[in-house]
Structures are given as C-alpha cells and as structure tokens.
Design an enzyme around this catalytic site. Structure first.
Site, short mmCIF file in Angstrom:
data_model
loop_
_atom_site.label_atom_id
_atom_site.label_comp_id
_atom_site.label_asym_id
_atom_site.label_seq_id
_atom_site.Cartn_x
_atom_site.Cartn_y
_atom_site.Cartn_z
CD GLU A 455 37.06 48.35 41.44
OE1 GLU A 455 37.69 48.85 42.39
OE2 GLU A 455 36.12 47.56 41.61
CE1 TYR A 508 32.39 43.13 45.47
CE2 TYR A 508 33.03 45.02 44.14
CZ TYR A 508 33.26 43.73 44.57
OH TYR A 508 34.35 43.03 44.12
#
Length: 651
Positions: A455, A508
């Site tokens: 990330e 998510y």
C-alpha cells in the site's frame, strides 16, 4: 519521446550497474542459516539478557558514557529481558511500552575451550536473526557490526576478539534503536511537541503510517556458530523439472582460500543418494523426481531433498573440511495472463495475511505459537500466506517449506506515503533490503513471489521510477520468481503497476468505504477486478479484504463489528471471487489470520480486530465460514485420493 525513453532506460541500467558494484563491496556474500554439521557447532544465546532503556533527554547517554566498555550492570541499573521478545509488553512500566530511542542489551557467555584453540583454525561467528530497528554490537567492548533493518539477519566474525581472552566470559553488548524516519523501511517521522503549555519538556512522538504496533527488541534467535577458517559461505540453488527428470542448478561460494575441492550429494528422504556433483557450479540431474507441491495439491506436500556440500582445503599443512546441508525442493513457477502455475498446474491462493504478533512477547519468536499457527492454517485449509508486512522468521519459513505452505515474501516497505520516502536515499536502502531478503530466502521452495511493498502512495509521480527500479533490481537478483507489490490505489492512477507480474489489490468495500452497506460489494468488487484486468491483462490476487469483529459481539441483522457482519462481508466477497476465479483471479487472502496489536486510537480497541481468530488463537464465526470455503476449493481442484482428503480435513 523514443529518445527520452531510451535515455531513461540507459540511466536505469547505469544505476543498477553502479548499485551492483556497490553491493559487491558492501554486503557479505552469504547468510546461510546456522546448522549443526560434522564441521560446525552452534551455541544458542536465548534466555535472559541484561537490559536498560536510555532515558536521557537526548537518548545518547549510553554513547557519551560508553556503556559498552564495561559490564552494563556497572554503569547503572539493569533489568532482566527475555530474548527473543519485544521489550514493550514485558514490564509494568508504561514508559517502556511506547519507548522510542536507544535501548541496551547485554549477555556474558562462556565459550567452549575447543573454539579458542588456534591450531584448529576455528572461525566463530555471532549471528542475530533480527533486531528492530538499528543495531550496533560490541564484543568485549570492541564494535563488530552495525545493521539497519528490523527483520533480516546480520552477523560478525568475532574470532580475533575472543582469541585474546581464553577462559573469560565473552561479553556481548547491543545498542538498539527503534526510531523510524522517512528513509527507513518501514518509514516514519518524529514529531516534537514544543508547546510548553500542553506538553512536558523534550516531548516527542513517533508517527507511523502503518496499522500495527511498532514492537522493538531482539526478536529472533541469537547464536554463536563455528566454521573452519576456509568455509562454505553461500549456496544458490534453482530447479527445473519435466515429467521424468529434474535439474538442480547450484552455485557454491567458498571463502578463505582459492584452492579447495567441492563435492555435492543430493539425498532423498529415505537417505538414498540420487545425484552427485563437484566443483563450485554445476547441475544435478534427478530421475523420476519427487516434486515440491503445495499443501492440499498432492498427497505428500512439501517434499524436500537434502543437498550435502563438502569442501576440503589445505591450510598450513592441515586438511580442513567444511560440511553444510541445505534442504532443496524441486518445483517451478510460471505466470500467464490468467494463471499462476506451480509445476505446470494452476495454483489458486486460498490463504491468509498474518502478523508476527502475540500477547506479552510481541513480535518475539515463540515456538508454541508458531506451531499452533501452522496447525490452525492446516485446519483452515489455507495453502498460502503473505508475510505482511515484513520478512518473517527463518524458523517460520522452514515450516512453510516442510508443510507445503506457499509464501508471498514481502519486504518491510509498508507505509511509504510521504513524498520524501521516494527519494534516492530511500531507494538505495530499499534495494539493499531486497538484496538481504533474497540472499536469505532465495533457496526456499515455498517462496513463489516477492512483494516489494504494501500500500505505497503509488499514485505519486516518483513512484513510477521508484518501483520500476526496485522491481528491475529484484528481477536481476532472482529471475526465477515473479515480483509484485500490494496496492490500494485506483487502477487508473497507480504508477508502479505496469512493472509487476501479478496485480495484488487490497479493498475494504462496506468497511472503510460505504461502511455498513454490504449491498455495494458485488458491484464495486466486480468493477475493481474488471478495470484492473482490462488495463493490464495480468492475473489478480485479492491480497486483503475483511472486517473487524469483536469476539462474542452478535447482531442480527448484521451490524459492523459483530461476528455476523464479518461473516456476511466474507460471503459477499466470496460470491464474486467464485465468478472471477474462473477467469483471471488467482487468489484470495483474508485480512487477517488473527487479531493483532496497533497503536492506540479512537478506531482501535486493543488493536485491530479483523482476525478470523482472536489474538489468543480462538476461532470467531468467520473462521468456520472460511474453513468450509477453503476445503471446498481444495477438494474441487485437488488430485488427492478421497481418503487423504477426509483424513486431512480433521487435522
């Protein structure tokens, strides 16, 4: 434009050449795991060490007063500290829990007299499996090594120092600093609070951009080991195979003499020699090989041969022999536009992300916990995990090799969010970390892919050159494995994705995005996969997905943080996985295997609760959902006989 591209390529090649030359001078060649052999001995240094945190305002009293020049107990108070372990949770002192700065460890060790006899030409090496983050080590007051990085091994030859003091305990002193800066991996920054009306004098905090606790300490085993003065320094093995024959290419590096002989024998698990060779480089042929297969892909997963390397050399009229044994798994890895192939067969990652994290010990290696985790992985039907977000202990990797658990091996490049973390200083260190990681894990059959980051802010302009360079360097070091990094950036903005072999994406939906709205998952997840694949035509792994759940918290209809919501989210994701894995999705890795500690914050109640197991390794409802799914996938794709399937189910 073409001339500019060619110039850019020449610049990249020149940089890699310069770095390769620098690496040859700066890095030791080998980092073989210490093993007991006929020519080598080990002495474990785990247990209680003396410990002190430097609480001086500048954290530099230990250097100013030279604590390493005499026993630590003589320079002030010390406490007992277990090794391996993080120091943060061991005491009742809240200042140590979040301590930032230099801490000091020390241990006195009496060495076997035979190690100190000059006529035996014995070399004695001090090795640390890892220590977080920056380490300086002294032996009997003499500095022997410095190392930056909290997750990879380092060592020093201390033979000349200990020869001067036979019969006297060897005093090992370690200064360890856990401060993270914009140029460390992982990065961080120190924020000084200068408002005297709100904060005490000299008050500062460590800022990080990753969601796990920055545990510190000597986290992995410390050992002394011996070799002859002429010794096997490094072994590199790569394998290929066909239906009836396999080849094991090898390269052996010997240090201490240029005149020596080498012989190699490859043993199967019954102790039978199946191939022999000699010389520093060559190829062994194995007829009708037993291949290394992942767990649930074969009735004997994790099959490994034993490569015995013997070196002989004449030193001062005496014959020296060094023996090293290396486990070898024969397997191949290949990536197409839609598949990940192991030994020519499609492999689907159904696994987990993990952390090295547990009560009290923090990130310290703990054998009961390690074995429990592997038993839970096999109970779950998981065939893989990613070493999120740093290299795991060598002992854990050994069990992956032995059990057939496939690994995406990730370096500690998590939280690269600041613009300055993409500069040359950070890049140079990142390349060194990849060298150290590949040097350590290059021979592991379980490692099928390298991950160079998690990330990062890969939408930033410098990310293109940065990741192009890191990935090219990684491929130059190891052409046999694909390379990836894990992204959470929009497919249209990611500057580094063109250079990876496999797209690994975290999302998510209905948690960080549209929280509480499970109904958006099918649409958003489908669009995610289709956009990425249309853009890059590369296979995709859902490298993270999940929801926090507090064990024992229930809600029907499902509400966030309940066990029911975690289950419902998983099932929504799974319905899309099942459609797309027929096309180009090659894996799914749940976030997370177990709850883990984080920094304190208003969104974290004693850590991150996205585990399907609690931090104490008790299952939540989601664990049973995942177990049912993983065993179903394994049974659909496996060639195992039914009796093996039913037996394995109840591990």
């Amino acid at each position: 434009a073409g001339a500019g591209l060619a110039g850019s390529r020449r610049l990249l090649l020149l940089l890699l050449l310069l770095l390769a030359l620098w690496r040859a001078a700066a890095l030791p060649r080998g980092m073989l795991y210490p093993r007991d052999t006929p020519s080598r001995e080990r002495k474990e240094l785990g247990g209680l060490w003396s410990f002190r945190a430097d609480l001086s305002p500048s954290r530099d009293a230990g250097f100013v007063q030279r604590w390493y020049r005499q026993p630590l107990r003589q320079t002030g108070p010390v406490i007992d500290m277990p090794v391996p372990a993080s120091f943060n949770d061991i005491t009742q002192d809240p200042s140590l829990e979040n301590y930032i700065g230099w801490v000091w460890y020390e241990k006195e060790v009496l060495l076997p007299p035979r190690w100190l006899q000059d006529e035996l030409n014995t070399r004695v090496v001090l090795r640390f499996g890892s220590a977080h983050y920056y380490s300086i080590v002294w032996v009997n007051g003499v500095q022997v090594v410095e190392h930056e990085g909290g997750h990879l091994p380092f060592e020093a030859d201390i033979s000349s120092i200990i020869q001067d003091s036979p019969g006297i305990p060897c005093r090992i002193t370690v200064a360890l600093n856990n401060t993270l800066t914009p140029h460390t991996l992982p990065p961080g920054s120190i924020l000084y609070m200068n408002d005297a009306t709100r904060y005490p004098k000299n008050y500062f905090v460590q800022n990080i951009r990753f969601d796990f606790f920055n545990y510190a300490g000597i986290h992995r085993p410390v050992v002394l080991y011996t070799t002859p003065s002429v010794y096997i320094d490094d072994i590199t093995v790569t394998t290929t195979s066909s239906d009836s024959v396999a080849t094991v290419q090898y390269q052996v590096v010997v240090v201490g003499s240029t005149v020596y002989s080498l012989s190699l024998s490859l043993y199967d698990q019954e102790g039978k020699v199946v191939a022999t060779g000699d010389g520093p480089a060559g190829e062994l042929k194995v007829l009708n090989p037993n291949l290394w297969w992942p767990y649930l892909m074969h009735e004997t997963p994790g099959y490994r041969y034993c490569l015995e390397v013997k070196m002989q050399a004449q030193v001062n009229g005496a014959l020296l022999e060094d023996v090293y044994t290396l486990p070898v798994g024969i397997r191949t890895v290949h990536v197409t536009s839609t598949q990940f192939l192991i030994n020519g067969r499609p492999f689907y990652f159904h696994g987990v992300n993990k952390h090295e994290d547990a009560d009290i010990r923090g990130k310290g290696l703990d054998w009961p916990l390690v074995v429990k985790d592997f038993n839970l992985l096999r109970w779950l039907g998981a065939n893989s995990f990613r070493t999120s977000h740093y290299p795991y202990a060598e002992e854990i990797m050994d069990l992956c090799d032995a059990y057939g658990i496939v690994v995406i091996d990730e370096c500690p490049a998590v939280g690269i969010k600041m613009f300055e973390s993409f500069g040359n200083k950070s890049l140079q260190h990142h390349l060194v970390v990849m060298e150290e990681l590949i040097r350590r894990d290059k021979n592991r059959p379980s490692v099928v892919m390298w991950s160079v980051a998690n990330e990062p802010a890969s939408e930033l302009d410098p990310a293109a050159y940065y990741f192009k360079t890191v990935i090219a360097h990684t491929k130059a070091l190891d052409p046999s494995r694909p390379v990836t990094y894990v992204t959470d950036v929009n497919y249209a903005l990611d500057r580094g994705a063109p250079y990876v072999d496999v797209i690994c994406v975290n999302s998510y939906f209905s948690w960080y995005h549209d929280p509480g709205h499970l109904e958006v998952i099918p649409l958003q997840l489908t669009a995610q996969f289709e956009n990425w694949y249309k853009t890059y035509q590369k296979p995709i792994i859902q490298s993270e997905y999940g929801a926090d759940s507090v064990a024992g918290l229930h809600s029907d209809p499902p509400l966030m943080f309940s066990e029911e919501y975690q289950k419902a989210m998983l099932r929504e994701y799974h319905s899309i996985f099942d459609k797309k894995r027929k096309e180009y999705v090659i894996g799914e890795l749940i976030w997370n295997f177990a709850d883990f500690m984080t920094n304190q914050g208003t969104t974290r109640v004693l850590g991150n609760k996205k585990g399907i197991f609690t931090r104490q390794r008790q299952p939540k409802s989601a664990a049973f959902v995942l177990r049912e799914r993983y065993w179903k996938i394994a049974n659909e794709s496996s060639c195992l006989p039914p009796v093996i399937k039913s037996h394995t189910l109840f591990l």
